[in-house]
Each structure stands twice: as C-alpha cells, then as structure tokens.
Design a protein around this motif. Structure first.
Motif, PDB file in Angstrom:
ATOM      1  N   GLY A  90       0.734  -1.300  -0.136  1.00 57.37           N
ATOM      2  CA  GLY A  90      -0.008  -0.102   0.115  1.00 57.37           C
ATOM      3  C   GLY A  90       0.900   1.207  -0.076  1.00 57.37           C
ATOM      4  N   ALA A  91       2.066   1.343   0.625  1.00 60.68           N
ATOM      5  CA  ALA A  91       2.856   2.244   0.536  1.00 60.68           C
ATOM      6  C   ALA A  91       3.414   2.704  -0.914  1.00 60.68           C
ATOM      7  CB  ALA A  91       4.008   2.034   1.381  1.00 60.68           C
ATOM      8  N   PRO A  92       3.598   3.806  -1.128  1.00 63.41           N
ATOM      9  CA  PRO A  92       3.994   4.137  -2.720  1.00 63.41           C
ATOM     10  C   PRO A  92       5.425   3.341  -3.087  1.00 63.41           C
ATOM     11  CG  PRO A  92       3.512   6.103  -1.559  1.00 63.41           C
ATOM     12  CD  PRO A  92       3.545   4.924  -0.562  1.00 63.41           C
ATOM     13  N   GLU A  93       6.441   3.218  -2.306  1.00 66.60           N
ATOM     14  CA  GLU A  93       7.563   2.761  -2.454  1.00 66.60           C
ATOM     15  C   GLU A  93       7.360   1.182  -2.510  1.00 66.60           C
ATOM     16  OE1 GLU A  93       8.707   5.573   0.703  1.00 66.60           O
ATOM     17  OE2 GLU A  93       7.167   4.105   0.399  1.00 66.60           O
ATOM     18  N   TYR A  94       6.445   0.447  -1.998  1.00 67.96           N
ATOM     19  CA  TYR A  94       6.001  -0.892  -1.980  1.00 67.96           C
ATOM     20  C   TYR A  94       5.437  -1.259  -3.425  1.00 67.96           C
ATOM     21  CZ  TYR A  94       3.999  -5.408  -1.523  1.00 67.96           C
ATOM     22  OH  TYR A  94       3.669  -6.720  -1.695  1.00 67.96           O
ATOM     23  N   GLU A  95       4.243  -0.288  -3.629  1.00 64.79           N
ATOM     24  CA  GLU A  95       3.702  -0.502  -4.894  1.00 64.79           C
ATOM     25  C   GLU A  95       4.327  -0.271  -6.333  1.00 64.79           C
ATOM     26  OE1 GLU A  95       0.698  -2.102  -4.827  1.00 64.79           O
ATOM     27  OE2 GLU A  95       0.730  -1.841  -2.539  1.00 64.79           O
ATOM     28  N   TRP A  96       5.104   0.580  -6.238  1.00 62.26           N
ATOM     29  CA  TRP A  96       6.217   0.879  -7.416  1.00 62.26           C
ATOM     30  C   TRP A  96       7.101  -0.376  -7.625  1.00 62.26           C
ATOM     31  CZ3 TRP A  96      11.605   1.445  -7.535  1.00 62.26           C
ATOM     32  CH2 TRP A  96      12.083   2.224  -8.810  1.00 62.26           C
ATOM     33  N   LEU A  97       7.741  -0.889  -6.498  1.00 63.29           N
ATOM     34  CA  LEU A  97       8.778  -1.933  -6.691  1.00 63.29           C
ATOM     35  C   LEU A  97       8.045  -3.329  -7.105  1.00 63.29           C
ATOM     36  CD1 LEU A  97      11.667  -2.752  -6.858  1.00 63.29           C
ATOM     37  CD2 LEU A  97      11.633  -3.139  -4.347  1.00 63.29           C
ATOM     38  N   ASN A  98       6.795  -3.214  -6.275  1.00 60.43           N
ATOM     39  CA  ASN A  98       6.262  -4.770  -6.706  1.00 60.43           C
ATOM     40  C   ASN A  98       5.642  -4.845  -8.142  1.00 60.43           C
ATOM     41  OD1 ASN A  98       5.072  -7.039  -5.577  1.00 60.43           O
ATOM     42  ND2 ASN A  98       3.144  -6.268  -5.821  1.00 60.43           N
ATOM     43  N   SER A  99       5.171  -3.687  -8.566  1.00 60.40           N
ATOM     44  CA  SER A  99       4.757  -3.601  -9.993  1.00 60.40           C
ATOM     45  C   SER A  99       6.079  -3.941 -10.794  1.00 60.40           C
ATOM     46  CB  SER A  99       4.386  -2.023 -10.492  1.00 60.40           C
ATOM     47  OG  SER A  99       3.990  -1.935 -11.543  1.00 60.40           O
ATOM     48  N   TRP A 100       7.322  -3.539 -10.709  1.00 57.07           N
ATOM     49  CA  TRP A 100       8.380  -3.873 -11.404  1.00 57.07           C
ATOM     50  C   TRP A 100       8.482  -5.414 -11.245  1.00 57.07           C
ATOM     51  CZ3 TRP A 100      13.236  -5.793  -9.862  1.00 57.07           C
ATOM     52  CH2 TRP A 100      14.128  -5.757 -10.643  1.00 57.07           C
ATOM     53  N   LEU A 101       8.624  -5.947 -10.098  1.00 54.62           N
ATOM     54  CA  LEU A 101       8.637  -7.503  -9.960  1.00 54.62           C
ATOM     55  C   LEU A 101       7.728  -8.224 -10.615  1.00 54.62           C
ATOM     56  CD1 LEU A 101       9.615  -7.521  -6.026  1.00 54.62           C
ATOM     57  CD2 LEU A 101      11.117  -8.345  -8.115  1.00 54.62           C
ATOM     58  N   LEU A 102       6.537  -7.789 -10.558  1.00 56.23           N
ATOM     59  CA  LEU A 102       5.400  -8.611 -11.189  1.00 56.23           C
ATOM     60  C   LEU A 102       5.692  -8.510 -12.895  1.00 56.23           C
ATOM     61  CD1 LEU A 102       2.356  -7.579  -9.062  1.00 56.23           C
ATOM     62  CD2 LEU A 102       3.645  -9.726  -9.091  1.00 56.23           C
ATOM     63  N   ASP A 103       6.250  -7.448 -13.185  1.00 51.48           N
ATOM     64  CA  ASP A 103       6.304  -7.135 -14.651  1.00 51.48           C
ATOM     65  C   ASP A 103       7.310  -8.331 -15.092  1.00 51.48           C
ATOM     66  OD1 ASP A 103       4.441  -5.463 -15.334  1.00 51.48           O
ATOM     67  OD2 ASP A 103       5.831  -3.402 -15.212  1.00 51.48           O
ATOM     68  N   ILE A 104       8.303  -8.452 -14.536  1.00 50.42           N
ATOM     69  CA  ILE A 104       9.400  -9.247 -14.800  1.00 50.42           C
ATOM     70  C   ILE A 104       9.453 -10.717 -14.453  1.00 50.42           C
ATOM     71  CG2 ILE A 104      11.286  -7.513 -14.904  1.00 50.42           C
ATOM     72  CD1 ILE A 104      12.421  -8.310 -12.586  1.00 50.42           C
TER      73      ILE A 104
END
Length: 162
Positions: A90-104
């Motif tokens: 839910g934190a911005p840093e989490y959502e940003w990094l998690n999106s990248w991880l899911l993409d790759i």
C-alpha cells in the motif's frame, strides 16, 4: 539534493544483482544478494523482502546498511551506505517496486515489504586495473565480457579448465 547520479543508476541497472551488508545481533556481518535493488529517487534505494529473514531482522534491530552494486564487466561500481526503513503493501515505494517485480517475474511472486534505504554516503568501487594498471573502461569491459563468454561456453561443453 542529488546523492544518486546517473552513472550510479546505470551501474545498478546493469549489475542486476547487488549485495546488502547488515550487522547481526552478535556483531558479525551478514551479506545477502539482492536481485531487486532499484533506485527509487535521487536519495533512496529500495529492495523487496522476498526471502530475507536474517537481513530484515538485522535491519529492525539496527537500520544501518551498505549495498554494493558492481558492473562485473566494467569492473567498477558503488558502495551505498545508509539507513533503512520499511514500506508495507500500500505504501508508494512498495507498490512501485512490486509492479516492477510482477512485470519481470509474473503474478504470485512473493513480496513481503520493501526496504527503503536513505543513502547517506556513496563510495566508488574500482578494479585495481584502473588505478594501478592504467586500464580504460571500454577495453577492460570487452576483455571481461569475453572471459565470461569463454567460461560459460566451457561450462556448457563440459570442457575442463587448463
């Protein structure tokens, strides 16, 4: 204030694997490979807690951390020293990094929380080939790329090293 410049960003991007050093409760070092280290902004690095119970326990007790990122081919990199905090889902840093991880990596990839490192100091890492051997980056990089290719080819063919 910019602490993390473009060259540092490029090294982290090319390295694809960094190493995080923390301090264990008994004072001994803990070194853990991190494939999710990314530059979040000009002052912060982030990485996902995917399977890092010792690193996370150490940082909860003592938030000091050093992250080393090295471009193995160019034989140079950086030591990022700082302090860590945590960003939950839910934190911005989490959502940003998690999106990248899911993409790759695709859906279902484990992502517990993000470690956000406020970088306080950056030191360069240079191979002695630069400082004592007078090497230039492009030829040194090509030389090490060829070494890695040769080693991989030998390994794939099962040929013994001489």
């Amino acid at each position: 204030m910019t602490i993390i410049d473009q060259d540092m960003r490029d090294i982290i991007e090319r390295a694809m694997l960094a190493f995080a050093a923390t301090v264990c409760e008994d004072g001994s070092p803990n070194l853990s490979p991190k494939g999710s280290v990314r530059v979040y902004d000009d002052q912060h690095l982030v990485f996902m807690d995917i399977a890092s119970p010792t690193t996370i326990a150490n940082l909860r007790r003592d938030p000091r951390i050093e992250i080393n990122a090295i471009d193995f081919f160019s034989r140079r990199g950086y030591r990022f020293k700082g302090v860590a905090r945590f960003a939950p889902p839910g934190a911005p840093e989490y959502e940003w990094l998690n999106s990248w991880l899911l993409d790759i990596n695709g859906p279902g990839y484990p992502a517990n929380e993000v470690v956000v490192v406020e970088v306080q100091r950056v030191l360069p890492i240079l191979s002695p080939a630069y400082t004592f051997g007078g090497a230039e980056q492009e030829p040194l990089t090509k030389s090490w790329e060829e070494r890695y290719r040769t080693t991989i080819a030998e390994h794939e063919l099962g040929e013994p090293k001489v």
